[in-house]
Design a protein around this motif. Structure first.
Motif, PDB file in Angstrom:
ATOM      1  N   GLN A  46       0.815  -1.223   0.000  1.00 21.69           N
ATOM      2  CA  GLN A  46       0.000   0.000   0.000  1.00 21.69           C
ATOM      3  C   GLN A  46       0.850   1.277   0.000  1.00 21.69           C
ATOM      4  OE1 GLN A  46      -3.327   0.191  -0.493  1.00 21.69           O
ATOM      5  NE2 GLN A  46      -3.123  -2.005  -0.811  1.00 21.69           N
ATOM      6  N   ILE A  47       1.903   1.297   0.821  1.00 26.05           N
ATOM      7  CA  ILE A  47       2.746   2.497   0.895  1.00 26.05           C
ATOM      8  C   ILE A  47       3.514   2.653  -0.418  1.00 26.05           C
ATOM      9  CG2 ILE A  47       4.532   3.732   2.210  1.00 26.05           C
ATOM     10  CD1 ILE A  47       3.835   1.794   4.584  1.00 26.05           C
ATOM     11  N   GLY A  48       4.024   1.535  -0.927  1.00 29.13           N
ATOM     12  CA  GLY A  48       4.750   1.553  -2.198  1.00 29.13           C
ATOM     13  C   GLY A  48       3.883   2.051  -3.346  1.00 29.13           C
ATOM     14  N   LYS A  49       2.625   1.610  -3.355  1.00 30.11           N
ATOM     15  CA  LYS A  49       1.698   2.054  -4.420  1.00 30.11           C
ATOM     16  C   LYS A  49       1.457   3.556  -4.343  1.00 30.11           C
ATOM     17  CE  LYS A  49      -0.721  -2.314  -5.101  1.00 30.11           C
ATOM     18  NZ  LYS A  49      -1.750  -3.200  -4.566  1.00 30.11           N
ATOM     19  N   PHE A  50       1.361   4.067  -3.109  1.00 33.81           N
ATOM     20  CA  PHE A  50       1.155   5.509  -2.934  1.00 33.81           C
ATOM     21  C   PHE A  50       2.381   6.290  -3.423  1.00 33.81           C
ATOM     22  CE2 PHE A  50       1.022   9.372  -0.098  1.00 33.81           C
ATOM     23  CZ  PHE A  50       0.005   9.999  -0.810  1.00 33.81           C
ATOM     24  N   ILE A  51       3.583   5.761  -3.118  1.00 36.53           N
ATOM     25  CA  ILE A  51       4.816   6.400  -3.608  1.00 36.53           C
ATOM     26  C   ILE A  51       4.816   6.442  -5.132  1.00 36.53           C
ATOM     27  CG2 ILE A  51       7.338   6.141  -3.805  1.00 36.53           C
ATOM     28  CD1 ILE A  51       7.273   4.905  -0.945  1.00 36.53           C
ATOM     29  N   ARG A  52       4.451   5.335  -5.753  1.00 40.24           N
ATOM     30  CA  ARG A  52       4.426   5.287  -7.219  1.00 40.24           C
ATOM     31  C   ARG A  52       3.466   6.321  -7.797  1.00 40.24           C
ATOM     32  NH1 ARG A  52       7.298   0.780  -8.942  1.00 40.24           N
ATOM     33  NH2 ARG A  52       7.617  -0.756  -7.284  1.00 40.24           N
ATOM     34  N   SER A  53       2.355   6.537  -7.094  1.00 37.68           N
ATOM     35  CA  SER A  53       1.386   7.541  -7.574  1.00 37.68           C
ATOM     36  C   SER A  53       1.972   8.958  -7.493  1.00 37.68           C
ATOM     37  CB  SER A  53       0.072   7.449  -6.782  1.00 37.68           C
ATOM     38  OG  SER A  53       0.224   8.019  -5.490  1.00 37.68           O
ATOM     39  N   ILE A  54       2.842   9.188  -6.498  1.00 37.10           N
ATOM     40  CA  ILE A  54       3.520  10.491  -6.373  1.00 37.10           C
ATOM     41  C   ILE A  54       4.542  10.648  -7.501  1.00 37.10           C
ATOM     42  CG2 ILE A  54       5.093  11.883  -4.943  1.00 37.10           C
ATOM     43  CD1 ILE A  54       3.727  10.501  -2.481  1.00 37.10           C
ATOM     44  N   LEU A  55       5.305   9.578  -7.750  1.00 30.39           N
ATOM     45  CA  LEU A  55       6.324   9.624  -8.810  1.00 30.39           C
ATOM     46  C   LEU A  55       5.692   9.871 -10.183  1.00 30.39           C
ATOM     47  CD1 LEU A  55       8.688   6.676  -7.720  1.00 30.39           C
ATOM     48  CD2 LEU A  55       8.957   9.111  -7.250  1.00 30.39           C
ATOM     49  N   LYS A  56       4.473   9.339 -10.343  1.00 33.76           N
ATOM     50  CA  LYS A  56       3.772   9.527 -11.628  1.00 33.76           C
ATOM     51  C   LYS A  56       3.075  10.886 -11.714  1.00 33.76           C
ATOM     52  CE  LYS A  56       2.836   4.629 -12.416  1.00 33.76           C
ATOM     53  NZ  LYS A  56       1.890   3.568 -12.024  1.00 33.76           N
ATOM     54  N   GLY A  57       3.086  11.634 -10.608  1.00 36.07           N
ATOM     55  CA  GLY A  57       2.452  12.951 -10.612  1.00 36.07           C
ATOM     56  C   GLY A  57       0.964  12.919 -10.311  1.00 36.07           C
ATOM     57  N   GLU A  58       0.451  11.753  -9.889  1.00 37.14           N
ATOM     58  CA  GLU A  58      -0.984  11.637  -9.578  1.00 37.14           C
ATOM     59  C   GLU A  58      -1.294  12.229  -8.202  1.00 37.14           C
ATOM     60  OE1 GLU A  58      -1.443   7.434  -9.930  1.00 37.14           O
ATOM     61  OE2 GLU A  58      -1.124   7.455 -12.104  1.00 37.14           O
ATOM     62  N   ASN A  59      -0.311  12.199  -7.301  1.00 42.72           N
ATOM     63  CA  ASN A  59      -0.432  12.841  -5.986  1.00 42.72           C
ATOM     64  C   ASN A  59       0.788  13.724  -5.780  1.00 42.72           C
ATOM     65  OD1 ASN A  59      -2.826  11.770  -4.421  1.00 42.72           O
ATOM     66  ND2 ASN A  59      -1.918   9.842  -5.101  1.00 42.72           N
ATOM     67  N   LYS A  60       0.630  14.763  -4.949  1.00 40.92           N
ATOM     68  CA  LYS A  60       1.759  15.663  -4.728  1.00 40.92           C
ATOM     69  C   LYS A  60       2.052  15.794  -3.233  1.00 40.92           C
ATOM     70  CE  LYS A  60       2.100  18.692  -8.712  1.00 40.92           C
ATOM     71  NZ  LYS A  60       1.518  17.767  -9.670  1.00 40.92           N
ATOM     72  N   THR A  61       3.344  15.882  -2.902  1.00 44.85           N
ATOM     73  CA  THR A  61       3.749  16.159  -1.529  1.00 44.85           C
ATOM     74  C   THR A  61       5.174  16.704  -1.559  1.00 44.85           C
ATOM     75  OG1 THR A  61       3.872  15.276   0.717  1.00 44.85           O
ATOM     76  CG2 THR A  61       4.589  13.805  -1.027  1.00 44.85           C
TER      77      THR A  61
END
Length: 207
Positions: A46-61
């Protein structure tokens, strides 16, 4: 207590050919009768999937939060009840991992102090240190050439400036931790078979 398995980590900037070499090493070890477990970070948890979404630009932090998320994912990777690294090592597997804490040191220390990233990762480092970190070294220009081939969209760290800084930070981290870490630097611009031979020569004495 000595660990029962072995832990080999492949590091490198994007496009350095880690996946190919992991596959080749894994096959060679299995042919020699070893139990092999290949894995990667970010994980597919779950955490890894969230990181991947950030790397893809789908989430920002922010950069510090990204560094902390990688650490959280790494701890879950170590402790996971089903297929955690500590469990696999105890079961006598040779683990081959695509990225571990040196990737954090290199990618995050461009924006977060390296000391902070090393301290934050002291828990994983104390729990499970790689028997060997294999760094596939590639020029950032060559990396860009490889990763842009046939792709329309690039990820967060995939630009020439960032890759240049990251490669530099890898070498800086190797220098800082040279007394504590076993690192083999291999030219990733060589033919695949040549690289595989060099990887094997680095790994074999540790088996």
């Amino acid at each position: 207590m000595a660990k029962k398995g072995k832990f080999f980590v492949f590091e490198g900037i994007d496009g350095s050919g880690k996946s190919t070499q992991i596959e080749l090493l894994s096959q060679k070890l299995q042919d020699e009768g070893h139990k092999v477990y290949s894995t990667c970070e970010p994980t597919d948890g779950q955490i890894g999937k969230f990181i991947r979404s950030i790397l893809k630009g789908e989430n920002k932090t922010d950069e510090q939060t990204i560094a902390a998320l990688f650490l959280a994912d790494r701890l879950d990777h170590l402790h996971n009840e089903e297929n955690g690294l500590l469990k696999k090592i105890e079961e006598g597997y040779i683990i081959i991992c695509d990225r571990y804490y040196f990737s954090s040191y290199a990618y995050h220390s461009a924006h977060v102090p390296l000391d902070w990233v090393i301290k934050a990762n002291s828990l994983p480092a104390n729990l499970l240190k790689p028997d060997l970190n294999i760094f596939l070294d590639l020029a950032p220009e060559k990396s860009m050439e490889r990763i842009t081939k046939g792709r329309e969209k690039l990820e967060l760290f995939e630009n020439l400036d960032r890759l240049t800084t990251t490669r530099k930070q890898f070498f800086h981290a190797f220098e800082v931790l040279k007394e504590e870490e076993n690192v083999a630097v291999i030219n990733a611009d060589n033919p695949v078979d040549t690289i595989a031979t060099e990887v094997w020569l680095a790994v074999q004495p540790l088996l």
